[in-house]
Design a protein around this motif. Structure first.
Motif, PDB file in Angstrom:
ATOM      1  N   GLN A  73      16.522  37.935   1.976  1.00 26.59           N
ATOM      2  CA  GLN A  73      15.143  38.277   1.652  1.00 26.59           C
ATOM      3  C   GLN A  73      14.215  37.171   2.141  1.00 26.59           C
ATOM      4  N   THR A  74      13.158  37.564   2.816  1.00 32.06           N
ATOM      5  CA  THR A  74      12.183  36.608   3.323  1.00 32.06           C
ATOM      6  C   THR A  74      11.094  36.393   2.276  1.00 32.06           C
ATOM      7  N   VAL A  75      10.885  35.128   1.938  1.00 29.28           N
ATOM      8  CA  VAL A  75       9.887  34.756   0.940  1.00 29.28           C
ATOM      9  C   VAL A  75       8.935  33.750   1.569  1.00 29.28           C
ATOM     10  N   GLU A  76       7.655  33.944   1.329  1.00 28.20           N
ATOM     11  CA  GLU A  76       6.661  33.013   1.858  1.00 28.20           C
ATOM     12  C   GLU A  76       5.913  32.352   0.695  1.00 28.20           C
ATOM     13  N   LEU A  77       5.784  31.048   0.810  1.00 30.10           N
ATOM     14  CA  LEU A  77       5.057  30.257  -0.177  1.00 30.10           C
ATOM     15  C   LEU A  77       3.966  29.464   0.520  1.00 30.10           C
ATOM     16  N   GLY A  78       3.108  28.899  -0.259  1.00 30.31           N
ATOM     17  CA  GLY A  78       2.150  27.922   0.234  1.00 30.31           C
ATOM     18  C   GLY A  78       2.230  26.700  -0.659  1.00 30.31           C
ATOM     19  N   VAL A  79       1.403  25.705  -0.379  1.00 33.08           N
ATOM     20  CA  VAL A  79       1.413  24.500  -1.194  1.00 33.08           C
ATOM     21  C   VAL A  79       0.021  23.893  -1.223  1.00 33.08           C
ATOM     22  N   SER A  80      -0.339  23.341  -2.356  1.00 32.28           N
ATOM     23  CA  SER A  80      -1.573  22.578  -2.497  1.00 32.28           C
ATOM     24  C   SER A  80      -1.192  21.125  -2.730  1.00 32.28           C
ATOM     25  N   VAL A  81      -1.894  20.223  -2.044  1.00 32.62           N
ATOM     26  CA  VAL A  81      -1.538  18.804  -2.084  1.00 32.62           C
ATOM     27  C   VAL A  81      -2.784  17.980  -2.379  1.00 32.62           C
TER      28      VAL A  81
ATOM     29  N   THR B  49       0.838  -1.198   0.000  1.00 31.01           N
ATOM     30  CA  THR B  49       0.000   0.000   0.000  1.00 31.01           C
ATOM     31  C   THR B  49       0.871   1.246   0.000  1.00 31.01           C
ATOM     32  N   ILE B  50       0.544   2.186  -0.873  1.00 33.51           N
ATOM     33  CA  ILE B  50       1.310   3.428  -0.955  1.00 33.51           C
ATOM     34  C   ILE B  50       0.346   4.608  -1.023  1.00 33.51           C
ATOM     35  N   ALA B  51       0.883   5.809  -0.788  1.00 34.00           N
ATOM     36  CA  ALA B  51       0.129   7.046  -0.943  1.00 34.00           C
ATOM     37  C   ALA B  51       0.897   7.965  -1.872  1.00 34.00           C
ATOM     38  N   VAL B  52       0.192   8.543  -2.845  1.00 37.11           N
ATOM     39  CA  VAL B  52       0.802   9.462  -3.801  1.00 37.11           C
ATOM     40  C   VAL B  52       0.364  10.878  -3.453  1.00 37.11           C
ATOM     41  N   HIS B  53       1.329  11.733  -3.115  1.00 37.08           N
ATOM     42  CA  HIS B  53       1.070  13.137  -2.807  1.00 37.08           C
ATOM     43  C   HIS B  53       1.541  13.971  -3.996  1.00 37.08           C
ATOM     44  N   THR B  54       0.615  14.625  -4.675  1.00 39.14           N
ATOM     45  CA  THR B  54       0.958  15.519  -5.783  1.00 39.14           C
ATOM     46  C   THR B  54       0.926  16.950  -5.272  1.00 39.14           C
ATOM     47  N   LEU B  55       2.045  17.667  -5.435  1.00 37.17           N
ATOM     48  CA  LEU B  55       2.212  18.996  -4.836  1.00 37.17           C
ATOM     49  C   LEU B  55       2.362  20.063  -5.920  1.00 37.17           C
ATOM     50  N   ASP B  56       1.804  21.222  -5.635  1.00 37.92           N
ATOM     51  CA  ASP B  56       2.005  22.393  -6.484  1.00 37.92           C
ATOM     52  C   ASP B  56       2.201  23.597  -5.566  1.00 37.92           C
ATOM     53  N   LEU B  57       3.309  24.320  -5.778  1.00 35.30           N
ATOM     54  CA  LEU B  57       3.621  25.451  -4.897  1.00 35.30           C
ATOM     55  C   LEU B  57       2.685  26.622  -5.187  1.00 35.30           C
ATOM     56  N   ASP B  58       2.187  27.255  -4.130  1.00 31.60           N
ATOM     57  CA  ASP B  58       1.342  28.454  -4.255  1.00 31.60           C
ATOM     58  C   ASP B  58       2.230  29.700  -4.124  1.00 31.60           C
ATOM     59  N   ARG B  59       1.930  30.672  -4.938  1.00 33.26           N
ATOM     60  CA  ARG B  59       2.616  31.968  -4.953  1.00 33.26           C
ATOM     61  C   ARG B  59       4.072  31.880  -5.417  1.00 33.26           C
ATOM     62  N   PHE B  60       4.448  30.745  -6.001  1.00 37.57           N
ATOM     63  CA  PHE B  60       5.827  30.635  -6.488  1.00 37.57           C
ATOM     64  C   PHE B  60       6.058  31.547  -7.691  1.00 37.57           C
ATOM     65  N   LYS B  61       5.098  31.602  -8.612  1.00 38.47           N
ATOM     66  CA  LYS B  61       5.269  32.436  -9.804  1.00 38.47           C
ATOM     67  C   LYS B  61       5.442  33.902  -9.418  1.00 38.47           C
TER      68      LYS B  61
ATOM     69  N   GLU C 196       6.196  21.781  -9.501  1.00 42.66           N
ATOM     70  CA  GLU C 196       5.378  20.621  -9.167  1.00 42.66           C
ATOM     71  C   GLU C 196       6.262  19.464  -8.699  1.00 42.66           C
ATOM     72  N   PHE C 197       5.834  18.829  -7.608  1.00 40.82           N
ATOM     73  CA  PHE C 197       6.553  17.688  -7.050  1.00 40.82           C
ATOM     74  C   PHE C 197       5.560  16.553  -6.799  1.00 40.82           C
ATOM     75  N   VAL C 198       6.095  15.348  -6.723  1.00 42.84           N
ATOM     76  CA  VAL C 198       5.318  14.180  -6.305  1.00 42.84           C
ATOM     77  C   VAL C 198       6.110  13.461  -5.226  1.00 42.84           C
TER      78      VAL C 198
END
Length: 383
Positions: A320-328, A238-250, A289-291
């Motif tokens: 420089q301080t940079v803040e990102l988010g992520v959607s999974v 059994t495995i779990a696949v986490h697909t990630l996309d960074l928020d505010r990276f662009k 994008e990461f997996v």
């Protein structure tokens, strides 16, 4: 000092290269069959011409050992085709079996040649020594990556014949003995040269194979690895696949420039590596994008929470301080799919739902629940 370079090279061989070497030993049965056939033919002729029972016994022993070696080769091939993959210790046991077989064969051929010299039949002697020299040439070609084993084989072939010739102190026998000794020295020099060349070649091959699987920007695996590793991981449990996309990276990339964007991607990959288990698979699909393929899926939701928290923490890039988010988006096998394609597709759909909610994580099973009940998808948010 003769073995220093060889032993240091041997110690540097990785498990994968070590297995490739041993697999190569068992890659063909032809040398074993030909050696047995030649000895059987020459032994039969010598026995017929001289009536020597010692030659007959050595011939039978050589054929018997060849049969045992063939069984060992076929047994290794069957084991190689089964799971789990051969580990280093088990592979070393198979190597010892193979090398033992070659040394015993070499000793029998050496005794066979020595006996033919004692019998004094010139043609039979030439044939018997020729088999030994031919086997020695094969040792140089096959066992160059195991120089100690090669030397044992060469000594086992040459020593009996050389001893017999020097015990008969006429010029012809002394000359033959010296030729045999020079053959061993020359053969071992070829082993040394072949060893160095083969180690370099195999190591370079493995390095190129590894580089083809790595994303040069972040140092994690690239998307081509999913095609081979994900199905294997799925078959193992059994495995779990986490697909990630960074928020505010662009926005960060456009504001601070591409060098900062590259540094951000490297730090994101580092944070993901830190929370992933050693047996998990981390892949950069491209862009932002990461997996992450989690081998143990029992805590898939907890892993998603750690991802959101880790990626959401501030980044310090050159002051420089940079803040990102992520959607999974998370898909868990076998409930969300029994194939790699199905899991990636459903985790991707869950990812898009998470992006609609402006970050956080969504489980693929929640999409199925929504489709069945018409209710709003519950969404996992960062703590």
């Amino acid at each position: 000092m003769l073995f220093d370079r060889m032993e240091s090279g041997r110690a540097s061989i990785s498990d994968a290269v070590h297995l490739e070497v041993i697999t190569g030993f068992h890659g063909t049965t032809m040398p074993t069959i030909l050696a047995a056939a030649c000895q059987a033919m020459v032994g039969a002729i010598t026995t017929y011409e001289t009536g020597d029972l010692v030659t007959a016994a050595l011939t039978v022993a050589g054929v018997a050992v060849a049969i045992v070696r063939l069984f060992e080769i076929f047994a290794f091939r069957r084991r190689l085709a089964r799971s789990p993959r051969l580990g280093r210790m088990e592979a070393a046991r198979w190597e010892r079996l193979y090398v033992t077989g070659t040394v015993v064969t070499a000793l029998i051929l050496g005794l066979f040649a020595a006996r033919s010299i004692v019998l004094g039949d010139a043609l039979c002697c030439v044939m018997a020594i020729g088999i030994g020299f031919g086997f020695g040439a094969g040792v140089v070609a096959r066992l160059a990556l195991r120089p100690v084993a090669a030397l044992l084989d060469l000594v086992a072939i040459a020593a009996p014949a050389a001893i017999v010739t020097f015990l008969q102190p006429d010029l012809r026998h002394v000359g033959l003995g010296l030729l045999i000794l020079m053959y061993v020295v020359a053969s071992f020099e070829m082993v040394r040269l072949s060893f160095n060349a083969s180690i370099n070649q195999i190591t370079l091959k493995r390095q190129f194979e590894q580089l083809s699987r790595v994303d040069p920007m972040t140092g994690v695996a690239n998307r081509s690895v999913l095609a081979t590793d994900l199905p294997a991981m799925l078959a193992a449990g059994t495995i779990a696949v986490h697909t990630l996309d960074l928020d505010r990276f662009k926005e960060a990339n456009d504001r601070f420039g591409h060098p900062v964007g590259d540094a951000l991607l490297k730090q994101v990959a580092g944070r993901l590596r830190a929370i992933a288990a050693p047996e998990d698979l981390l892949v950069r699909m491209g862009g932002d994008e990461f997996v992450l393929v989690q081998r143990t899926a029992d805590d898939a939701e907890a892993m998603a929470m750690r991802i959101v928290q880790a990626i959401g923490a501030p980044y310090d890039i050159d002051g420089q301080t940079v803040e990102l988010g992520v959607s999974v988006g998370i898909a868990v096998a076998p409930d969300d799919g029994r194939t790699a394609e199905a899991l990636l597709s459903r985790s991707d759909k869950a990812l898009y739902r998470a992006k609609e909610r402006r970050g956080g994580y969504v489980l693929a099973r929640e999409l199925r629940t929504t489709a069945a009940s018409g209710q709003t998808v519950s969404e996992g948010l960062a703590a």
